[in-house]
Write a protein that holds these residues in place. Structure first.
Motif, PDB file in Angstrom:
ATOM      1  N   HIS A 161       1.009  -1.311   0.059  1.00  0.00           N
ATOM      2  CA  HIS A 161       0.042  -0.130  -0.070  1.00  0.00           C
ATOM      3  C   HIS A 161       0.806   1.281  -0.078  1.00  0.00           C
ATOM      4  O   HIS A 161       2.156   1.132   0.181  1.00  0.00           O
ATOM      5  N   ASP A 183       0.504   5.067   2.003  1.00  0.00           N
ATOM      6  CA  ASP A 183      -0.253   5.823   2.924  1.00  0.00           C
ATOM      7  C   ASP A 183      -0.968   6.968   2.369  1.00  0.00           C
ATOM      8  O   ASP A 183      -0.598   7.734   1.721  1.00  0.00           O
ATOM      9  N   HIS A 226       5.049  -0.088   0.044  1.00  0.00           N
ATOM     10  CA  HIS A 226       5.504  -0.732   0.987  1.00  0.00           C
ATOM     11  C   HIS A 226       4.742  -1.687   1.568  1.00  0.00           C
ATOM     12  O   HIS A 226       3.491  -1.961   1.272  1.00  0.00           O
TER      13      HIS A 226
HETATM   14 NI    NI Z   1       2.054   1.973   5.766  1.00  0.00          NI
END
Ligand code: NI
Ligand code: OGA
Length: 346
Positions: free
Chosen positions: A232, A234, A288
């Protein structure tokens, strides 16, 4: 009956915290099938084994020249979307206390932790992602979420009362963290050729929201098959993270997943989606994920620094022209978050 099936059945009676599943899995030396990622996600298959490049390091005390520091931060945010900060100004004992009280919380008896259980539909609280993802799979992690700033957003009902110094340790960390996040946003603004305050102002200024998450990744008998947090970016503006000493963060770069080597005491900064959008794609939010460990519990403490829900976020007008068109829509942060969480197009 396969071992994995019997594990699934024996846990179906209790709340399905990964910590409880992990204890049963350790005894069986196997994991339930819903934790086995499809092959294209399995760390055993997809982790790059060659020479891995190291994520950039920024030394806040090291550069005599402020301009040099800004260009290092900007280059890292542009090429990587992630960097480690050393000499970041957060005293080592403040970080150690944050880690100690968080670890103590996850080591409490289950019924004590359940007092802080997240209610359906709310972000804050102790929990486990209950619904499976699109491929019907689950992640090997439990977590605790609570806001730490601004004061109007804090609900102490979600801050553990045990250990007794949990609150003090978190408040202390929060104080230093806000100073650091401010410095980082100033450097990112300068890196775009803008005045110091522009990015901080654009993500809410005094109303920027700081949401702490504690990830608890229990030991896992099959770290080659499971993932802690799946791939994903952020959705925050930036995320500031401290891990414990168990490795697990992986970064996707140049078509490979590779292990991020953490420098002890360094703070990890992720560029989130909102800074990518404001910078009109000049900075990149980093893709990540996390792996888990066979013997040890991994923990991490990300703080998601995000705009208030009603704040409109889009490419900064200073960066858009007839030649350089806006690459992203402008929308309220809450609408962005809704689409992201429900996997809808932005
Ligand atoms: Ni994250
Ligand atoms: C997250 C995350 C990374 C880590 O919780 O969003 O990416 O190192 N965690 O645990």
């Amino acid at each position: 009956m396969r071992v994995a099936q019997s594990i699934s059945m024996s846990i179906s009676m209790e709340a399905e915290r990964v910590q409880a599943i992990a204890s049963l899995s350790a005894a069986a030396d196997d994991i339930p099938p819903e934790f086995v990622r499809p092959e294209h996600e399995q760390p055993g298959f997809t982790t790059y084994r060659g020479q891995a490049p190291e994520i950039p390091v920024v030394d806040l005390a090291g550069e005599a020249d402020q301009g040099e520091l800004v260009s290092r931060v900007a280059a890292a945010a542009r090429e990587w979307g992630i960097f480690q900060v050393v000499n970041h100004g957060i005293p080592a004992e403040v970080v150690r206390d944050l880690q100690r009280v968080g670890k103590a919380f996850f080591e409490l008896p289950q019924e004590e932790k359940e007092k802080y259980a997240a209610k359906p539909g709310s972000t804050e609280g102790y929990g486990t992602k209950l619904q499976k993802d699109l491929e019907g799979k689950k992640a090997w992690v439990d977590f605790l979420f609570h806001n730490i700033w601004p004061p109007a957003m804090i609900n102490y009902a979600f801050w553990p009362k045990i250990p007794r110094d949990y609150r003090k340790a978190n408040e202390e960390y929060g104080k230093y963290l806000r100073i650091l996040s401010n410095k980082i946003l100033i450097m990112l603004s300068k890196g775009l050729g803008l005045e110091d305050h522009v990015l901080m102002q654009s993500v809410g200024g005094q109303n920027l929201e700081y949401l702490l998450k504690i990830n608890y990744y229990p030991p896992c008998p099959r770290p080659d098959l499971a993932l802690g947090v799946v791939a994903h970016t952020d959705m925050s503006a930036i995320t500031i993270l401290v891990p414990n000493d168990v490795p697990g963060l992986q970064i996707f770069k140049d078509d490979h997943w590779f292990d991020a080597k953490h420098i002890p005491n360094a703070i990890i900064v992720h560029v989130g989606d909102q800074i990518e959008i404001l910078s009109n794609g000049y900075y990149k939010s980093v893709l990540h994920r996390t792996t888990v460990n066979k013997e040890k519990a991994r923990m991490s403490w990300p703080v998601f620094c995000s705009p208030p829900p009603e704040m409109e976020i889009g490419p900064l007008p200073q960066l858009v022209s007839d030649e350089t068109l806006a690459k992203y829509k402008t929308k309220m942060y809450k609408d962005y978050a809704y689409c992201k969480l429900n996997k809808l197009p932005q």
